[in-house]
Enzyme design. Structure first.
Site, PDB file in Angstrom:
ATOM      1  N   LYS A  50       0.841  -1.195   0.000  1.00  0.00           N
ATOM      2  CA  LYS A  50       0.000   0.000   0.000  1.00  0.00           C
ATOM      3  C   LYS A  50       0.879   1.248   0.000  1.00  0.00           C
ATOM      4  O   LYS A  50       1.890   1.301   0.714  1.00  0.00           O
ATOM      5  CB  LYS A  50      -0.889  -0.045   1.245  1.00  0.00           C
ATOM      6  CG  LYS A  50      -1.956   1.038   1.358  1.00  0.00           C
ATOM      7  CD  LYS A  50      -2.813   0.753   2.596  1.00  0.00           C
ATOM      8  CE  LYS A  50      -3.940   1.752   2.785  1.00  0.00           C
ATOM      9  NZ  LYS A  50      -4.798   1.390   3.938  1.00  0.00           N
TER      10      LYS A  50
ATOM     11  N   SER B 127      -9.566   1.261   3.180  1.00  0.00           N
ATOM     12  CA  SER B 127      -8.815   2.137   2.309  1.00  0.00           C
ATOM     13  C   SER B 127      -7.778   1.381   1.471  1.00  0.00           C
ATOM     14  O   SER B 127      -7.220   1.935   0.528  1.00  0.00           O
ATOM     15  CB  SER B 127      -8.091   3.192   3.170  1.00  0.00           C
ATOM     16  OG  SER B 127      -7.123   2.576   4.007  1.00  0.00           O
TER      17      SER B 127
ATOM     18  N   SER C 234      -9.898  -1.393   7.191  1.00  0.00           N
ATOM     19  CA  SER C 234      -9.362  -1.181   5.849  1.00  0.00           C
ATOM     20  C   SER C 234      -8.469  -2.275   5.301  1.00  0.00           C
ATOM     21  O   SER C 234      -8.027  -2.202   4.148  1.00  0.00           O
ATOM     22  CB  SER C 234      -8.595   0.152   5.805  1.00  0.00           C
ATOM     23  OG  SER C 234      -9.475   1.221   6.047  1.00  0.00           O
TER      24      SER C 234
END
Length: 465
Positions: free
Chosen positions: A82, A155, A179
């Site tokens: 990420k 997310s 997330s």
């Protein structure tokens, strides 16, 4: 096996084939980069593809194999992270426009540990702005590979999409209110939100520091376990990291004998779509078939803490962005702006009450978990929400609180959870559920995940691309 058939193999299988010299790390990395180039122009999962660095790492990995040197558990396996994990010499934008030119001089500890385990870093994966609810208006949102009309999760959306689409063999995400678990469920993956502090947050952009959890996302519990084992452990650079130097995890599991597994049918079904309730009932049957003792429990009331999650996170994100907000407020998207303003407008007395309520919930969950080994919980009450449904959620605070009712409590309490696929909706979209354990009990979660997946094949289902 041709390289075109490899992308849906599990990471531990790839590592074994590389060690046996049946796959070349260079050829495999090149094939993965070609697949990214071919598919990601419509999936938008990568914020940055690190092509030349990945190929250079693959060549170095191949030299070690040919030289017969000792190999790490992820040697030569292409993964991605990420884009809020620092990567030395490469931009780390954290889903924002204000940080698009930020180039860290060092790797995040978790990234360094992946490299030390031999993994090849393909690139950085897209996320919502600052890891909050929605993507920055100027950044393309990752597309769910199962169906473009459905939510890809937030997310860690790019981590979910890339891992599900076979654009990396595993990935890292973060989880502040759900997330890792939301995109894992939305994309048919396995994700682990570890105990708070189990994985170092050094070199990871913060959303809400005391709520943030760093962890792996993969296509199986075995792979998620492998990834967690590589990145977990104390880090002197993160004084909040747990003291254990290394986490001992199982490498296989076939049953749940001797384990007491709790379930609260009333809480789990509160406003939950019927297809999820049915899927959980099937999970219970699998657990029983594996020798687990299922017990009905009563989960503590969580509505107050769930309703206060935004205040808690808002204060912490306001601190995290103090250097750039309000100075660069015009460059922020509306959702992150709203959250920061909530934090900036919260009084000290109000925040202290939030912390007291949170501490009380943590104690109540600890008491519950002292009598059981694992807890079965949905990931979310809505099965595979569409973008239209999420638009309604964004406008309705009550609906948004419902979305995080099964995830945010465990960010507030710090308890670890593993999300596993457990079914499909009538339209063919994935459904996931969580096992939750006591603080520090990741080995139990990994055992449960691997045992469940030895008895089911949901993790072997992939989107058609």
């Amino acid at each position: 096996m041709s390289h075109s058939d490899l992308h849906y193999l599990e990471a531990h299988e790839v590592a074994r084939l590389i060690a046996a010299r049946e796959i070349s790390p260079v050829e495999l990395t090149a094939a993965m980069l070609e697949r990214i180039e071919r598919l990601d122009s419509t999936l938008y999962s990568y914020a940055l593809v690190m092509r030349e660095e990945a190929l250079a790492s693959a060549r170095a990995a191949e030299r070690k194999v040919l030289a017969g040197e000792p190999l790490g558990p992820l040697h030569g396996v292409p993964v991605a992270v990420k884009d809020l994990y620092w990567s030395a010499g490469s931009p780390t934008a954290a889903g924002t426009t204000i940080h698009r030119n930020f180039v860290p001089s060092e790797d995040a500890t978790a990234v360094k540990r992946l490299r030390d385990a031999g993994a090849i870093l393909l690139g950085k994966l897209q996320l919502t702005e600052g890891a909050f609810a929605t993507h920055h208006p100027d950044i393309a949102e990752p597309v769910n590979p199962w169906h473009p009309g459905h939510w890809a999760g937030a997310s860690s959306s790019g981590s979910g999409v890339a891992t599900a689409a076979g654009l990396c063999f595993a990935s890292l995400g973060t989880d502040t209110g759900g997330s890792i678990r939301f995109p894992a469920a939305a994309n048919g993956l396995t994700g682990i939100k570890p105990t708070w502090g189990r994985v170092s947050r050094h070199g990871v952009f913060a959303l809400g520091a005391s709520l943030d959890h760093a962890g792996p996302m993969a296509r199986s519990a075995a792979d998620a376990t492998l990834m967690l084992g590589a990145i977990a452990g104390h880090d002197p650079l993160d004084p909040t990291s747990m003291p254990e130097p290394k986490l001992a995890l199982p490498d296989h599991a076939h049953d749940l004998r001797g384990l007491r597994i709790g379930i609260d049918p009333e809480w789990n079904s509160n406003g939950t779509d019927e297809v999820i309730v049915r899927a959980l009932a099937q999970v219970v049957e699998v657990v029983r078939s594996l020798g687990g003792q299922v017990e009905t429990v009563r989960f503590p009331e969580v509505r107050t803490v769930v309703d206060e999650w935004e205040i808690n996170c808002g204060v912490e994100v306001a601190v995290a962005h103090a250097d750039t907000y309000p100075r660069l407020a015009a460059d922020y998207g509306p959702a992150l702006t709203r959250l920061i303003e909530i934090g900036r407008g919260t009084s000290g007395m109000q925040y202290q009450q939030v912390l007291l309520n949170r501490a009380a919930l943590r104690g109540k969950i600890n008491r519950l978990m002292s009598g059981i080994d694992l807890l079965i919980v949905p990931v979310q009450p809505f099965a595979a929400p569409t973008h239209e449904q999420l638009g309604a959620l964004a406008q309705d605070p009550d609906l948004n609180a419902r979305l995080i009712q099964f995830t945010a409590p465990f960010n507030s309490s710090g308890h670890p959870a593993i999300t596993l696929p457990c079914g499909l909706t009538q339209s063919g979209m994935p459904i996931g559920f969580q096992f939750v354990a006591a603080h520090g009990a990741e080995p139990l979660l990994c055992r449960a995940g691997m045992a469940f997946q030895n008895a089911t094949d949901w993790h072997h289902r992939h989107p058609v691309l």
